[in-house]
Scaffold this motif. Structure first.
Motif, PDB file in Angstrom:
ATOM      1  N   ASP A 318       0.856  -1.181   0.000  1.00 22.85           N
ATOM      2  CA  ASP A 318       0.000   0.000   0.000  1.00 22.85           C
ATOM      3  C   ASP A 318       0.899   1.240   0.000  1.00 22.85           C
ATOM      4  O   ASP A 318       1.831   1.335   0.797  1.00 22.85           O
ATOM      5  CB  ASP A 318      -0.875  -0.024   1.261  1.00 22.85           C
ATOM      6  CG  ASP A 318      -1.926   1.080   1.289  1.00 22.85           C
ATOM      7  OD1 ASP A 318      -1.785   2.072   0.554  1.00 22.85           O
ATOM      8  OD2 ASP A 318      -2.887   0.951   2.065  1.00 22.85           O
ATOM      9  N   GLU A 327      -1.646  -4.271   0.668  1.00 18.42           N
ATOM     10  CA  GLU A 327      -2.852  -3.509   0.346  1.00 18.42           C
ATOM     11  C   GLU A 327      -4.044  -4.448   0.170  1.00 18.42           C
ATOM     12  O   GLU A 327      -4.251  -5.029  -0.893  1.00 18.42           O
ATOM     13  CB  GLU A 327      -2.640  -2.691  -0.935  1.00 18.42           C
ATOM     14  CG  GLU A 327      -3.787  -1.753  -1.234  1.00 18.42           C
ATOM     15  CD  GLU A 327      -3.569  -0.957  -2.509  1.00 18.42           C
ATOM     16  OE1 GLU A 327      -4.219   0.084  -2.658  1.00 18.42           O
ATOM     17  OE2 GLU A 327      -2.749  -1.387  -3.352  1.00 18.42           O
ATOM     18  N   HIS A 335      -6.475  -8.831  -1.817  1.00 18.74           N
ATOM     19  CA  HIS A 335      -5.694  -7.702  -2.306  1.00 18.74           C
ATOM     20  C   HIS A 335      -6.570  -6.815  -3.184  1.00 18.74           C
ATOM     21  O   HIS A 335      -7.423  -7.304  -3.927  1.00 18.74           O
ATOM     22  CB  HIS A 335      -4.475  -8.183  -3.100  1.00 18.74           C
ATOM     23  CG  HIS A 335      -3.430  -7.136  -3.247  1.00 18.74           C
ATOM     24  ND1 HIS A 335      -3.472  -6.170  -4.236  1.00 18.74           N
ATOM     25  CD2 HIS A 335      -2.310  -6.881  -2.524  1.00 18.74           C
ATOM     26  CE1 HIS A 335      -2.422  -5.378  -4.118  1.00 18.74           C
ATOM     27  NE2 HIS A 335      -1.698  -5.777  -3.083  1.00 18.74           N
ATOM     28  N   LYS A 336      -6.368  -5.508  -3.083  1.00 21.89           N
ATOM     29  CA  LYS A 336      -7.233  -4.576  -3.804  1.00 21.89           C
ATOM     30  C   LYS A 336      -6.955  -4.534  -5.306  1.00 21.89           C
ATOM     31  O   LYS A 336      -7.816  -4.118  -6.083  1.00 21.89           O
ATOM     32  CB  LYS A 336      -7.080  -3.170  -3.219  1.00 21.89           C
ATOM     33  CG  LYS A 336      -7.656  -3.020  -1.826  1.00 21.89           C
ATOM     34  CD  LYS A 336      -7.538  -1.587  -1.327  1.00 21.89           C
ATOM     35  CE  LYS A 336      -8.188  -1.423   0.040  1.00 21.89           C
ATOM     36  NZ  LYS A 336      -8.093  -0.024   0.529  1.00 21.89           N
TER      37      LYS A 336
END
Length: 449
Positions: A318, A327, A335-336
Protein backbone atom coordinates in the motif's frame (compact mmCIF):
# COMPACT_ATOMS: atom_id res chain seq x y z
CA UNK A 1 -22.53 -15.57 18.40
CA UNK A 2 -20.81 -12.23 18.94
CA UNK A 3 -22.46 -9.98 21.49
CA UNK A 4 -21.44 -6.36 22.05
CA UNK A 5 -20.84 -5.14 25.61
CA UNK A 6 -20.20 -1.45 25.08
CA UNK A 7 -22.52 -0.69 28.00
CA UNK A 8 -21.10 -3.06 30.55
CA UNK A 9 -23.60 -4.37 33.11
CA UNK A 10 -21.68 -6.30 35.75
CA UNK A 11 -24.88 -7.63 37.32
CA UNK A 12 -25.82 -9.30 34.04
CA UNK A 13 -22.55 -11.21 33.67
CA UNK A 14 -23.07 -14.95 34.08
CA UNK A 15 -21.37 -16.26 37.23
CA UNK A 16 -18.48 -18.54 36.37
CA UNK A 17 -18.74 -22.08 37.71
CA UNK A 18 -17.05 -25.33 36.77
CA UNK A 19 -20.40 -26.49 35.38
CA UNK A 20 -20.68 -23.44 33.11
CA UNK A 21 -17.16 -23.91 31.81
CA UNK A 22 -17.78 -27.60 31.12
CA UNK A 23 -21.03 -26.80 29.31
CA UNK A 24 -19.27 -24.16 27.24
CA UNK A 25 -16.47 -26.57 26.36
CA UNK A 26 -18.97 -29.21 25.28
CA UNK A 27 -20.78 -26.62 23.17
CA UNK A 28 -17.61 -25.52 21.44
CA UNK A 29 -16.65 -29.13 20.84
CA UNK A 30 -20.03 -29.81 19.26
CA UNK A 31 -19.76 -26.74 17.08
CA UNK A 32 -16.32 -27.91 15.96
CA UNK A 33 -17.61 -31.39 15.15
CA UNK A 34 -20.58 -30.05 13.18
CA UNK A 35 -18.31 -27.66 11.32
CA UNK A 36 -15.82 -30.40 10.49
CA UNK A 37 -18.60 -32.69 9.26
CA UNK A 38 -19.95 -29.97 7.01
CA UNK A 39 -16.50 -29.28 5.55
CA UNK A 40 -15.86 -32.95 4.85
CA UNK A 41 -19.19 -33.34 3.07
CA UNK A 42 -18.86 -30.17 1.02
CA UNK A 43 -15.20 -30.27 -0.02
CA UNK A 44 -14.35 -28.93 -3.47
CA UNK A 45 -11.97 -30.82 -5.75
CA UNK A 46 -9.26 -28.56 -7.12
CA UNK A 47 -5.74 -28.73 -8.48
CA UNK A 48 -5.05 -25.16 -7.37
CA UNK A 49 -1.48 -24.28 -6.43
CA UNK A 50 -1.56 -22.20 -3.25
CA UNK A 51 1.56 -20.48 -1.94
CA UNK A 52 1.59 -19.11 1.60
CA UNK A 53 4.44 -16.79 2.50
CA UNK A 54 5.04 -17.02 6.23
CA UNK A 55 4.68 -20.07 8.45
CA UNK A 56 3.74 -18.35 11.68
CA UNK A 57 0.40 -18.71 13.44
CA UNK A 58 -1.61 -17.27 10.56
CA UNK A 59 0.16 -19.11 7.73
CA UNK A 60 0.28 -22.51 9.41
CA UNK A 61 -3.31 -22.33 10.62
CA UNK A 62 -4.55 -21.27 7.20
CA UNK A 63 -2.63 -24.04 5.39
CA UNK A 64 -4.24 -26.65 7.61
CA UNK A 65 -7.74 -25.18 7.40
CA UNK A 66 -7.68 -25.00 3.59
CA UNK A 67 -7.63 -28.80 3.51
CA UNK A 68 -11.05 -28.72 5.20
CA UNK A 69 -12.48 -26.85 2.21
CA UNK A 70 -10.46 -28.08 -0.76
CA UNK A 71 -9.37 -31.55 -1.94
CA UNK A 72 -6.43 -32.15 -4.27
CA UNK A 73 -4.80 -28.76 -3.76
CA UNK A 74 -1.06 -28.18 -3.58
CA UNK A 75 0.09 -25.97 -0.69
CA UNK A 76 3.61 -24.60 -0.31
CA UNK A 77 4.52 -22.66 2.83
CA UNK A 78 7.68 -20.54 2.55
CA UNK A 79 9.40 -19.50 5.78
CA UNK A 80 13.09 -19.42 6.75
CA UNK A 81 12.45 -20.36 10.38
CA UNK A 82 12.67 -24.13 11.10
CA UNK A 83 10.56 -23.88 14.26
CA UNK A 84 7.32 -22.34 15.51
CA UNK A 85 7.53 -19.53 18.07
CA UNK A 86 4.56 -18.97 20.36
CA UNK A 87 5.08 -15.23 20.63
CA UNK A 88 2.13 -14.54 23.00
CA UNK A 89 4.18 -16.49 25.55
CA UNK A 90 6.87 -13.80 25.76
CA UNK A 91 5.04 -11.89 28.48
CA UNK A 92 4.63 -15.15 30.39
CA UNK A 93 8.40 -15.61 30.23
CA UNK A 94 8.76 -12.14 31.75
CA UNK A 95 6.19 -13.10 34.40
CA UNK A 96 8.16 -16.25 35.23
CA UNK A 97 5.13 -18.44 34.46
CA UNK A 98 7.07 -19.85 31.52
CA UNK A 99 10.67 -20.59 32.36
CA UNK A 100 12.58 -21.88 29.36
CA UNK A 101 12.80 -21.79 25.59
CA UNK A 102 10.83 -24.97 25.12
CA UNK A 103 7.76 -23.28 26.60
CA UNK A 104 7.45 -21.11 23.47
CA UNK A 105 9.38 -23.00 20.78
CA UNK A 106 8.07 -26.11 18.98
CA UNK A 107 9.14 -28.09 15.94
CA UNK A 108 7.24 -27.18 12.77
CA UNK A 109 6.36 -30.83 12.22
CA UNK A 110 4.21 -30.64 15.35
CA UNK A 111 1.65 -28.68 13.34
CA UNK A 112 2.33 -29.33 9.66
CA UNK A 113 -0.01 -31.47 7.60
CA UNK A 114 1.95 -34.15 5.73
CA UNK A 115 0.51 -32.88 2.45
CA UNK A 116 2.07 -29.44 2.88
CA UNK A 117 5.39 -28.65 1.28
CA UNK A 118 7.48 -26.57 3.68
CA UNK A 119 10.19 -24.56 1.95
CA UNK A 120 12.75 -23.26 4.43
CA UNK A 121 13.58 -20.11 2.53
CA UNK A 122 12.44 -16.49 2.32
CA UNK A 123 10.73 -14.58 -0.47
CA UNK A 124 12.78 -11.71 -1.84
CA UNK A 125 10.61 -10.72 -4.79
CA UNK A 126 6.92 -10.74 -5.65
CA UNK A 127 5.82 -10.93 -9.28
CA UNK A 128 2.02 -10.66 -9.11
CA UNK A 129 1.72 -9.95 -12.83
CA UNK A 130 3.29 -13.35 -13.53
CA UNK A 131 1.80 -15.13 -10.48
CA UNK A 132 5.26 -15.90 -9.15
CA UNK A 133 7.48 -15.36 -6.12
CA UNK A 134 11.26 -15.56 -6.05
CA UNK A 135 13.14 -16.87 -3.02
CA UNK A 136 16.50 -16.00 -1.53
CA UNK A 137 17.65 -19.46 -2.56
CA UNK A 138 17.01 -18.61 -6.21
CA UNK A 139 13.79 -20.55 -6.77
CA UNK A 140 10.95 -19.10 -8.82
CA UNK A 141 7.66 -20.53 -7.61
CA UNK A 142 4.41 -20.19 -9.53
CA UNK A 143 1.01 -20.04 -7.89
CA UNK A 144 -2.68 -19.83 -8.65
CA UNK A 145 -3.42 -18.22 -5.29
CA UNK A 146 -1.00 -16.39 -3.03
CA UNK A 147 -1.40 -15.58 0.66
CA UNK A 148 1.11 -13.21 2.26
CA UNK A 149 1.53 -13.63 6.01
CA UNK A 150 5.17 -12.69 6.40
CA UNK A 151 4.72 -10.91 9.74
CA UNK A 152 6.57 -7.82 10.88
CA UNK A 153 10.21 -6.86 11.14
CA UNK A 154 11.54 -5.52 14.44
CA UNK A 155 13.22 -2.23 13.52
CA UNK A 156 15.73 -1.73 16.33
CA UNK A 157 17.85 -0.04 13.66
CA UNK A 158 15.52 2.97 13.81
CA UNK A 159 16.70 3.77 17.36
CA UNK A 160 20.09 5.47 17.40
CA UNK A 161 22.59 3.62 19.57
CA UNK A 162 20.37 0.57 19.94
CA UNK A 163 22.10 -2.69 19.13
CA UNK A 164 20.33 -6.01 19.65
CA UNK A 165 23.55 -7.29 21.23
CA UNK A 166 22.79 -4.97 24.16
CA UNK A 167 19.53 -6.74 24.99
CA UNK A 168 19.82 -8.54 28.30
CA UNK A 169 22.83 -6.51 29.40
CA UNK A 170 23.32 -3.48 31.67
CA UNK A 171 19.62 -2.91 32.29
CA UNK A 172 18.46 -2.98 28.64
CA UNK A 173 15.64 -5.38 27.90
CA UNK A 174 13.15 -6.19 25.15
CA UNK A 175 10.91 -9.25 25.42
CA UNK A 176 10.03 -8.97 21.73
CA UNK A 177 13.49 -9.98 20.55
CA UNK A 178 13.68 -13.69 21.39
CA UNK A 179 12.71 -16.38 23.90
CA UNK A 180 16.09 -15.89 25.55
CA UNK A 181 15.35 -12.16 25.90
CA UNK A 182 12.10 -12.98 27.69
CA UNK A 183 13.87 -15.30 30.13
CA UNK A 184 16.65 -12.76 30.76
CA UNK A 185 14.08 -10.02 31.33
CA UNK A 186 12.44 -11.99 34.14
CA UNK A 187 15.74 -12.47 35.96
CA UNK A 188 16.69 -8.83 35.43
CA UNK A 189 13.30 -7.62 36.66
CA UNK A 190 13.73 -9.61 39.89
CA UNK A 191 17.28 -8.27 40.33
CA UNK A 192 16.01 -4.73 39.79
CA UNK A 193 13.18 -5.26 42.27
CA UNK A 194 15.62 -6.46 44.89
CA UNK A 195 18.04 -3.58 44.37
CA UNK A 196 18.16 -0.48 46.57
CA UNK A 197 15.91 1.49 44.27
CA UNK A 198 16.01 3.01 40.82
CA UNK A 199 14.17 4.24 37.79
CA UNK A 200 12.42 1.98 35.30
CA UNK A 201 11.52 3.24 31.81
CA UNK A 202 9.18 1.50 29.36
CA UNK A 203 8.56 2.50 25.75
CA UNK A 204 5.89 2.13 23.05
CA UNK A 205 7.04 2.96 19.49
CA UNK A 206 5.37 4.93 16.74
CA UNK A 207 3.13 3.19 14.22
CA UNK A 208 1.42 -0.17 14.12
CA UNK A 209 2.91 -2.99 16.15
CA UNK A 210 2.14 -6.56 17.09
CA UNK A 211 0.54 -7.05 20.48
CA UNK A 212 0.23 -3.37 21.30
CA UNK A 213 -0.67 -4.27 24.88
CA UNK A 214 2.68 -5.94 25.60
CA UNK A 215 4.56 -2.73 26.54
CA UNK A 216 1.93 -2.07 29.22
CA UNK A 217 1.95 -5.69 30.37
CA UNK A 218 5.72 -5.45 30.84
CA UNK A 219 5.30 -2.25 32.85
CA UNK A 220 2.68 -3.86 35.09
CA UNK A 221 4.75 -6.98 35.72
CA UNK A 222 7.99 -5.23 36.64
CA UNK A 223 6.11 -2.80 38.89
CA UNK A 224 4.45 -5.80 40.56
CA UNK A 225 7.81 -7.47 41.24
CA UNK A 226 9.03 -4.26 42.86
CA UNK A 227 5.85 -3.86 44.91
CA UNK A 228 6.19 -7.42 46.21
CA UNK A 229 9.53 -6.55 47.85
CA UNK A 230 7.85 -3.95 50.05
CA UNK A 231 10.13 -1.14 48.82
CA UNK A 232 7.95 0.40 46.11
CA UNK A 233 8.60 3.96 47.37
CA UNK A 234 12.28 3.63 46.44
CA UNK A 235 11.49 3.17 42.74
CA UNK A 236 10.18 5.34 39.92
CA UNK A 237 8.23 4.02 36.92
CA UNK A 238 7.86 5.97 33.67
CA UNK A 239 6.02 4.83 30.54
CA UNK A 240 6.72 6.70 27.29
CA UNK A 241 4.34 6.19 24.38
CA UNK A 242 4.27 7.75 20.92
CA UNK A 243 0.47 7.60 21.09
CA UNK A 244 -1.86 10.22 22.52
CA UNK A 245 -3.47 7.59 24.76
CA UNK A 246 -2.54 4.42 26.60
CA UNK A 247 -5.06 2.23 24.79
CA UNK A 248 -7.24 2.86 21.75
CA UNK A 249 -10.50 1.64 23.35
CA UNK A 250 -11.64 4.49 25.60
CA UNK A 251 -13.17 2.42 28.41
CA UNK A 252 -10.04 0.25 28.62
CA UNK A 253 -7.80 3.32 28.45
CA UNK A 254 -9.67 4.90 31.36
CA UNK A 255 -9.40 1.74 33.44
CA UNK A 256 -5.65 1.49 32.92
CA UNK A 257 -5.22 5.17 33.77
CA UNK A 258 -7.05 4.51 37.05
CA UNK A 259 -4.84 1.51 37.87
CA UNK A 260 -1.64 3.34 37.03
CA UNK A 261 -2.63 6.33 39.13
CA UNK A 262 -3.12 3.97 42.07
CA UNK A 263 0.23 2.30 41.42
CA UNK A 264 2.19 5.49 40.84
CA UNK A 265 3.17 4.74 37.24
CA UNK A 266 3.83 7.94 35.29
CA UNK A 267 2.86 8.05 31.62
CA UNK A 268 4.30 10.42 29.02
CA UNK A 269 2.31 10.62 25.79
CA UNK A 270 3.40 11.54 22.28
CA UNK A 271 7.00 10.74 23.16
CA UNK A 272 8.89 8.61 20.63
CA UNK A 273 12.16 6.90 21.54
CA UNK A 274 14.82 8.07 19.08
CA UNK A 275 18.11 7.19 20.79
CA UNK A 276 19.59 5.21 23.64
CA UNK A 277 23.00 5.59 25.29
CA UNK A 278 23.90 2.38 27.08
CA UNK A 279 27.03 3.83 28.69
CA UNK A 280 25.33 6.91 30.15
CA UNK A 281 22.08 5.00 30.73
CA UNK A 282 19.96 7.64 29.06
CA UNK A 283 17.11 7.53 26.57
CA UNK A 284 16.11 10.36 24.24
CA UNK A 285 12.55 10.96 23.09
CA UNK A 286 11.11 13.23 20.43
CA UNK A 287 7.90 15.10 21.20
CA UNK A 288 5.93 18.06 19.92
CA UNK A 289 7.89 20.25 22.33
CA UNK A 290 11.32 19.08 21.18
CA UNK A 291 13.47 16.37 22.74
CA UNK A 292 13.50 14.88 26.22
CA UNK A 293 16.33 12.88 27.73
CA UNK A 294 15.80 10.71 30.77
CA UNK A 295 18.01 8.45 32.83
CA UNK A 296 17.16 4.85 33.64
CA UNK A 297 18.39 1.91 35.66
CA UNK A 298 16.07 -0.57 33.92
CA UNK A 299 14.65 0.05 30.45
CA UNK A 300 12.29 -2.04 28.36
CA UNK A 301 12.60 -1.11 24.68
CA UNK A 302 9.86 -1.94 22.19
CA UNK A 303 11.20 -1.22 18.69
CA UNK A 304 9.28 0.29 15.78
CA UNK A 305 7.92 -2.38 13.47
CA UNK A 306 7.24 -2.62 9.75
CA UNK A 307 6.45 -5.27 7.15
CA UNK A 308 9.55 -7.11 5.98
CA UNK A 309 11.52 -5.43 3.20
CA UNK A 310 10.33 -7.77 0.45
CA UNK A 311 6.71 -6.85 1.20
CA UNK A 312 7.05 -3.13 1.86
CA UNK A 313 9.08 -2.60 -1.32
CA UNK A 314 6.92 -4.82 -3.51
CA UNK A 315 4.15 -4.11 -6.00
CA UNK A 316 1.75 -5.54 -3.43
CA UNK A 317 2.40 -2.80 -0.87
CA UNK A 318 0.00 0.00 0.00
CA UNK A 319 1.41 3.40 -0.94
CA UNK A 320 -1.30 5.48 0.70
CA UNK A 321 -3.07 4.82 4.02
CA UNK A 322 -1.00 1.92 5.35
CA UNK A 323 2.30 2.57 3.64
CA UNK A 324 4.43 -0.53 3.20
CA UNK A 325 1.74 -2.90 4.41
CA UNK A 326 -0.04 -5.35 2.14
CA UNK A 327 -2.85 -3.51 0.35
CA UNK A 328 -5.96 -5.51 1.21
CA UNK A 329 -9.66 -4.97 1.65
CA UNK A 330 -9.95 -4.77 5.42
CA UNK A 331 -12.97 -7.07 5.46
CA UNK A 332 -12.35 -9.78 2.84
CA UNK A 333 -8.52 -9.69 3.19
CA UNK A 334 -8.32 -9.86 -0.60
CA UNK A 335 -5.69 -7.70 -2.31
CA UNK A 336 -7.23 -4.58 -3.80
CA UNK A 337 -5.44 -4.90 -7.16
CA UNK A 338 -4.65 -8.59 -7.55
CA UNK A 339 -7.73 -10.76 -7.03
CA UNK A 340 -5.84 -14.02 -6.48
CA UNK A 341 -3.72 -12.54 -3.67
CA UNK A 342 -4.75 -12.39 -0.01
CA UNK A 343 -3.14 -11.13 3.16
CA UNK A 344 -3.26 -12.51 6.68
CA UNK A 345 -1.68 -11.72 10.02
CA UNK A 346 0.43 -8.77 11.07
CA UNK A 347 1.57 -7.59 7.62
CA UNK A 348 -1.88 -6.58 6.34
CA UNK A 349 -2.86 -2.95 5.95
CA UNK A 350 -5.83 -2.78 8.31
CA UNK A 351 -6.67 -0.21 11.02
CA UNK A 352 -6.17 -2.72 13.87
CA UNK A 353 -5.59 -6.43 14.36
CA UNK A 354 -1.98 -7.40 14.97
CA UNK A 355 -2.55 -10.18 17.50
CA UNK A 356 -2.74 -13.96 17.42
CA UNK A 357 -6.46 -13.63 18.18
CA UNK A 358 -6.86 -11.51 15.06
CA UNK A 359 -5.03 -14.10 12.97
CA UNK A 360 -7.33 -16.81 14.36
CA UNK A 361 -10.42 -14.90 13.28
CA UNK A 362 -8.92 -14.07 9.85
CA UNK A 363 -8.11 -17.69 8.97
CA UNK A 364 -11.68 -18.87 8.23
CA UNK A 365 -12.36 -15.68 6.28
CA UNK A 366 -9.37 -16.16 3.97
CA UNK A 367 -10.00 -19.90 3.64
CA UNK A 368 -13.64 -19.28 2.73
CA UNK A 369 -12.82 -16.53 0.24
CA UNK A 370 -10.14 -18.56 -1.54
CA UNK A 371 -12.63 -21.42 -1.79
CA UNK A 372 -15.15 -19.01 -3.29
CA UNK A 373 -12.68 -17.97 -5.99
CA UNK A 374 -11.80 -21.58 -6.75
CA UNK A 375 -15.50 -22.31 -7.36
CA UNK A 376 -16.01 -19.19 -9.49
CA UNK A 377 -17.82 -17.18 -6.84
CA UNK A 378 -17.20 -13.75 -5.32
CA UNK A 379 -15.51 -13.65 -1.90
CA UNK A 380 -18.17 -12.73 0.65
CA UNK A 381 -16.70 -13.77 4.01
CA UNK A 382 -15.75 -10.74 6.09
CA UNK A 383 -13.45 -10.08 9.02
CA UNK A 384 -14.71 -7.49 11.49
CA UNK A 385 -11.35 -6.54 12.98
CA UNK A 386 -11.60 -8.82 16.03
CA UNK A 387 -8.72 -8.25 18.41
CA UNK A 388 -8.06 -9.61 21.88
CA UNK A 389 -5.62 -8.35 24.49
CA UNK A 390 -5.43 -10.12 27.85
CA UNK A 391 -4.05 -7.18 29.85
CA UNK A 392 -1.79 -8.72 32.50
CA UNK A 393 -1.81 -6.71 35.72
CA UNK A 394 0.41 -8.90 37.87
CA UNK A 395 1.21 -12.56 38.42
CA UNK A 396 -2.30 -13.72 39.24
CA UNK A 397 -4.56 -11.03 37.77
CA UNK A 398 -5.46 -9.79 34.32
CA UNK A 399 -8.31 -8.21 32.35
CA UNK A 400 -9.59 -9.80 29.15
CA UNK A 401 -9.99 -7.02 26.59
CA UNK A 402 -11.71 -7.73 23.26
CA UNK A 403 -12.77 -5.26 20.56
CA UNK A 404 -13.10 -4.86 16.81
CA UNK A 405 -13.28 -2.18 14.11
CA UNK A 406 -15.87 -0.29 16.15
CA UNK A 407 -13.20 0.31 18.83
CA UNK A 408 -15.78 -0.70 21.41
CA UNK A 409 -15.62 -3.57 23.92
CA UNK A 410 -17.12 -6.85 22.70
CA UNK A 411 -16.85 -10.57 23.34
CA UNK A 412 -16.35 -13.49 20.98
CA UNK A 413 -17.57 -16.07 23.49
CA UNK A 414 -21.16 -17.39 23.80
CA UNK A 415 -21.47 -15.48 27.08
CA UNK A 416 -19.46 -12.96 29.03
CA UNK A 417 -16.95 -15.24 30.68
CA UNK A 418 -15.26 -12.46 32.61
CA UNK A 419 -15.93 -8.78 33.25
CA UNK A 420 -13.36 -6.97 31.06
CA UNK A 421 -13.01 -4.20 33.64
CA UNK A 422 -12.46 -6.52 36.61
CA UNK A 423 -8.96 -7.31 37.88
CA UNK A 424 -9.65 -10.99 37.48
CA UNK A 425 -7.97 -14.19 38.59
CA UNK A 426 -9.91 -16.07 35.90
CA UNK A 427 -8.59 -13.77 33.17
CA UNK A 428 -5.07 -14.58 34.40
CA UNK A 429 -5.79 -18.32 34.31
CA UNK A 430 -7.11 -17.91 30.75
CA UNK A 431 -3.95 -16.08 29.69
CA UNK A 432 -1.63 -18.52 31.45
CA UNK A 433 -3.33 -21.86 30.76
CA UNK A 434 -6.37 -21.70 28.48
CA UNK A 435 -5.35 -19.55 25.51
CA UNK A 436 -2.49 -21.82 24.44
CA UNK A 437 -4.71 -24.86 23.75
CA UNK A 438 -7.00 -22.69 21.60
CA UNK A 439 -3.92 -21.34 19.83
CA UNK A 440 -2.70 -24.88 19.12
CA UNK A 441 -6.11 -25.81 17.71
CA UNK A 442 -5.80 -22.82 15.40
CA UNK A 443 -2.42 -24.03 14.16
CA UNK A 444 -4.03 -27.36 13.31
CA UNK A 445 -6.67 -25.53 11.29
CA UNK A 446 -9.58 -25.46 13.72
CA UNK A 447 -11.16 -22.14 14.69
CA UNK A 448 -14.46 -22.97 16.47
CA UNK A 449 -14.40 -19.65 18.40
Amino acid sequence: MTRGIANIDREAIMPITRRNLIKTGVGLGALGAVGLGYWELSKVDSKARIVIVGGGAAGTGLANQLYHFLDGISITVIDPRPYHWYQPGQTLLLAGSYQDRDDVISANKTYLDSRTRWLQDSVVEYRPQQNQVVTAGGQTIAYDYLVVGAGLELRYDMIEGMDTKLIGKDGIHSIYFSPEAGIASHKAALDFANSKGGKAVFTRPQGAMKCAGAPMKATNLVEYFVRETGHRDDFQFDYFTSEGHLFAVKVFNNKLEEIWQQRGINDHRQHTLTAIDSAAKTATFASANGTTTTEWDFIHVVPPMSPVKSVRESELADNNTFKGYLEVDQYTMQHKRFANVFGIGDNVGTPIGKTAASAKSQIPVVASNITALVTGKEPTAKWGGYTSCPMILDVGHAMLWEFDYTIEPMTALPFQVVDPLAESKLAWVMEKSMIRPVYDLMLHGYTPI
